[in-house]
Write a protein that holds these residues in place. Structure first.
Motif, PDB file in Angstrom:
ATOM      1  N   UNK A  16       0.820  -1.210   0.000  1.00  0.00           N
ATOM      2  CA  UNK A  16       0.000   0.000   0.000  1.00  0.00           C
ATOM      3  C   UNK A  16       0.852   1.257   0.000  1.00  0.00           C
ATOM      4  N   UNK A  17       1.981   1.197   0.713  1.00  0.00           N
ATOM      5  CA  UNK A  17       2.805   2.397   0.892  1.00  0.00           C
ATOM      6  C   UNK A  17       4.096   2.361   0.071  1.00  0.00           C
ATOM      7  N   UNK A  18       4.215   1.364  -0.826  1.00  0.00           N
ATOM      8  CA  UNK A  18       5.405   1.227  -1.675  1.00  0.00           C
ATOM      9  C   UNK A  18       6.679   1.256  -0.816  1.00  0.00           C
ATOM     10  N   UNK A  19       6.635   0.514   0.271  1.00  0.00           N
ATOM     11  CA  UNK A  19       7.742   0.534   1.225  1.00  0.00           C
ATOM     12  C   UNK A  19       8.538  -0.759   1.119  1.00  0.00           C
ATOM     13  N   UNK A  97       3.152   2.993  -9.726  1.00  0.00           N
ATOM     14  CA  UNK A  97       2.265   1.929  -9.234  1.00  0.00           C
ATOM     15  C   UNK A  97       3.069   0.802  -8.582  1.00  0.00           C
ATOM     16  N   UNK A  98       4.367   0.721  -8.913  1.00  0.00           N
ATOM     17  CA  UNK A  98       5.200  -0.397  -8.471  1.00  0.00           C
ATOM     18  C   UNK A  98       6.315   0.093  -7.553  1.00  0.00           C
ATOM     19  N   UNK A  99       6.729  -0.790  -6.661  1.00  0.00           N
ATOM     20  CA  UNK A  99       7.878  -0.509  -5.811  1.00  0.00           C
ATOM     21  C   UNK A  99       9.165  -0.812  -6.563  1.00  0.00           C
ATOM     22  N   UNK A 100       9.182  -1.962  -7.243  1.00  0.00           N
ATOM     23  CA  UNK A 100      10.291  -2.395  -8.099  1.00  0.00           C
ATOM     24  C   UNK A 100       9.679  -2.778  -9.434  1.00  0.00           C
ATOM     25  N   UNK A 101      10.402  -2.563 -10.534  1.00  0.00           N
ATOM     26  CA  UNK A 101       9.821  -2.815 -11.859  1.00  0.00           C
ATOM     27  C   UNK A 101      10.732  -3.745 -12.652  1.00  0.00           C
ATOM     28  N   UNK A 102      10.706  -4.998 -12.312  1.00  0.00           N
ATOM     29  CA  UNK A 102      11.529  -5.983 -13.015  1.00  0.00           C
ATOM     30  C   UNK A 102      10.716  -6.532 -14.190  1.00  0.00           C
ATOM     31  N   UNK A 135       1.698 -14.389 -25.897  1.00  0.00           N
ATOM     32  CA  UNK A 135       2.893 -13.586 -25.617  1.00  0.00           C
ATOM     33  C   UNK A 135       2.584 -12.693 -24.429  1.00  0.00           C
ATOM     34  N   UNK A 136       3.518 -12.547 -23.517  1.00  0.00           N
ATOM     35  CA  UNK A 136       3.199 -11.754 -22.337  1.00  0.00           C
ATOM     36  C   UNK A 136       4.435 -11.119 -21.728  1.00  0.00           C
ATOM     37  N   UNK A 137       4.169 -10.203 -20.816  1.00  0.00           N
ATOM     38  CA  UNK A 137       5.226  -9.477 -20.117  1.00  0.00           C
ATOM     39  C   UNK A 137       4.770  -9.313 -18.677  1.00  0.00           C
ATOM     40  N   UNK A 138       5.615  -9.748 -17.747  1.00  0.00           N
ATOM     41  CA  UNK A 138       5.293  -9.578 -16.331  1.00  0.00           C
ATOM     42  C   UNK A 138       6.172  -8.500 -15.723  1.00  0.00           C
ATOM     43  N   UNK A 139       5.572  -7.707 -14.847  1.00  0.00           N
ATOM     44  CA  UNK A 139       6.349  -6.837 -13.978  1.00  0.00           C
ATOM     45  C   UNK A 139       6.417  -7.513 -12.610  1.00  0.00           C
ATOM     46  N   UNK A 140       7.606  -7.948 -12.254  1.00  0.00           N
ATOM     47  CA  UNK A 140       7.840  -8.509 -10.934  1.00  0.00           C
ATOM     48  C   UNK A 140       8.114  -7.340  -9.993  1.00  0.00           C
ATOM     49  N   UNK A 141       7.437  -7.348  -8.849  1.00  0.00           N
ATOM     50  CA  UNK A 141       7.485  -6.216  -7.932  1.00  0.00           C
ATOM     51  C   UNK A 141       7.595  -6.764  -6.511  1.00  0.00           C
ATOM     52  N   UNK A 142       8.598  -6.345  -5.775  1.00  0.00           N
ATOM     53  CA  UNK A 142       8.746  -6.882  -4.422  1.00  0.00           C
ATOM     54  C   UNK A 142       8.980  -5.770  -3.404  1.00  0.00           C
ATOM     55  N   UNK A 143       8.909  -6.156  -2.136  1.00  0.00           N
ATOM     56  CA  UNK A 143       8.998  -5.210  -1.029  1.00  0.00           C
ATOM     57  C   UNK A 143      10.319  -5.336  -0.267  1.00  0.00           C
ATOM     58  N   UNK A 157       5.025 -15.744  -0.079  1.00  0.00           N
ATOM     59  CA  UNK A 157       3.992 -15.140   0.764  1.00  0.00           C
ATOM     60  C   UNK A 157       3.518 -13.818   0.176  1.00  0.00           C
ATOM     61  N   UNK A 158       4.436 -13.080  -0.460  1.00  0.00           N
ATOM     62  CA  UNK A 158       4.116 -11.796  -1.096  1.00  0.00           C
ATOM     63  C   UNK A 158       3.560 -12.029  -2.500  1.00  0.00           C
ATOM     64  N   UNK A 159       2.685 -13.010  -2.602  1.00  0.00           N
ATOM     65  CA  UNK A 159       2.084 -13.416  -3.878  1.00  0.00           C
ATOM     66  C   UNK A 159       3.137 -13.638  -4.950  1.00  0.00           C
ATOM     67  N   UNK A 160       4.217 -14.323  -4.534  1.00  0.00           N
ATOM     68  CA  UNK A 160       5.311 -14.655  -5.463  1.00  0.00           C
ATOM     69  C   UNK A 160       5.845 -13.406  -6.160  1.00  0.00           C
ATOM     70  N   UNK A 161       5.853 -12.304  -5.422  1.00  0.00           N
ATOM     71  CA  UNK A 161       6.329 -10.976  -5.851  1.00  0.00           C
ATOM     72  C   UNK A 161       5.801 -10.584  -7.243  1.00  0.00           C
ATOM     73  N   UNK A 162       4.520 -10.845  -7.437  1.00  0.00           N
ATOM     74  CA  UNK A 162       3.850 -10.484  -8.693  1.00  0.00           C
ATOM     75  C   UNK A 162       3.370  -9.050  -8.638  1.00  0.00           C
ATOM     76  N   UNK A 163       3.646  -8.295  -9.722  1.00  0.00           N
ATOM     77  CA  UNK A 163       3.190  -6.918  -9.807  1.00  0.00           C
ATOM     78  C   UNK A 163       2.076  -6.724 -10.809  1.00  0.00           C
ATOM     79  N   UNK A 164       2.329  -7.090 -12.063  1.00  0.00           N
ATOM     80  CA  UNK A 164       1.329  -6.923 -13.115  1.00  0.00           C
ATOM     81  C   UNK A 164       1.660  -7.854 -14.269  1.00  0.00           C
ATOM     82  N   UNK A 165       0.654  -8.120 -15.088  1.00  0.00           N
ATOM     83  CA  UNK A 165       0.816  -8.989 -16.255  1.00  0.00           C
ATOM     84  C   UNK A 165       0.160  -8.329 -17.450  1.00  0.00           C
TER      85      UNK A 165
END
Length: 264
Positions: A16-19, A97-102, A135-143, A157-165
């Motif tokens: 929530x706080x991108x921390x 929208x993301x904390x990390x943008x892998x 074909x797809x692109x994932x943004x992996x995002x972790x805390x 636990x962090x939903x497999x550090x999933x950000x967006x698809x």
């Protein structure tokens, strides 16, 4: 509040706080993969409640030998993909929208039928249950400050550090004639930087990942179902994106997807 609920609430607050933190507090960090999945279930419910979202399938993490070695695990782990964070290509999302943008170019699949449990699936035996490649692109995002210093239980636990698809048009015809292990991919950044890859980077063949998931889900009282979508892990080197980047994942005959990370 028990440990599972406390860990999920903590991860939800971080999102929530991108921390970012070095690790989960030891008193709530999951001690096993099973406990990590229990935390994930609670976190996913919180995300669905927040965004009015629903599950559409699964993302698979840790499908490369390098990632498995870094986390001292010998298998992947899964997270849940949700409607609010899944977008048709071309997509535009705020970089903030993301904390990390892998950014990861990944083979996606759509299931054409339910996959019965009680069978040890392989790439070939799970193939008839697959209806399409996407074909797809994932943004992996972790805390975390450094994901390689955090154990697999805390990552899943962090939903497999999933950000967006971001997903392209499903390819329903002709893909079964392709050698997906040898199929070339590329991540293109701002039209110039090209990171080449192939399906071989994903457990040797992206269909191996689908088979792994079909075998793994029944251990948790689940199964792959008709309509489920799966994204199978990175095919190229890792790219840490920045706001303003335009990302394209190129799968040749299987299509291309695009995501722009706005500076908002």
């Amino acid at each position: 509040m028990d440990r599972v609920e406390a860990a999920a609430e903590y991860l939800f607050e971080l999102r929530d706080h991108r921390r970012r933190v070095a690790a989960l507090p030891p008193e709530i960090a999951p001690r096993t993969l099973a406990e990590g999945y229990a935390v994930q279930d609670v976190l996913v419910q919180k995300l669905m409640d927040r965004f009015g979202s629903r599950p559409i399938g699964y993302k698979i993490a840790c499908t490369s030998p390098l990632a498995q070695q870094a986390l001292a695990v010998d298998a992947p782990f899964f997270g849940v993909m949700l409607t609010h964070s899944s977008h048709p290509s071309p997509a535009i999302r705020p970089g903030a929208e993301f904390t990390v943008r892998c950014a990861e170019a990944e083979f996606g699949f759509e299931m054409a039928a339910d996959v019965p449990g009680g069978v040890a699936y392989t790439a070939e035996s799970v193939k008839p249950f697959v209806g399409a490649v996407l074909p797809s692109l994932e943004i992996v995002d972790h805390r975390y400050h450094d994901w390689k210093t955090v154990d697999a239980a805390s990552l899943l636990a962090d939903n497999a550090i999933h950000g967006a698809w971001v997903f392209g048009e499903p390819v329903r015809d002709g893909w079964r004639d392709l050698d997906l292990a040898a199929h070339a991919t590329a991540l293109i950044v701002n039209g110039t930087t090209v990171l080449p890859g192939s399906g071989a980077a994903v457990l040797g063949n992206p269909l191996n990942v689908v088979a792994w998931l079909a075998n793994e889900l029944p251990k948790f009282g689940r199964k792959l179902s008709k309509g489920d979508r799966i994204t199978t892990g990175l095919t190229t080197a890792v790219y840490l994106a920045e706001p303003g980047d335009r990302l394209e994942a190129d799968f040749g005959a299987l299509g291309r997807v695009a995501l722009t990370l706005s500076g908002d």
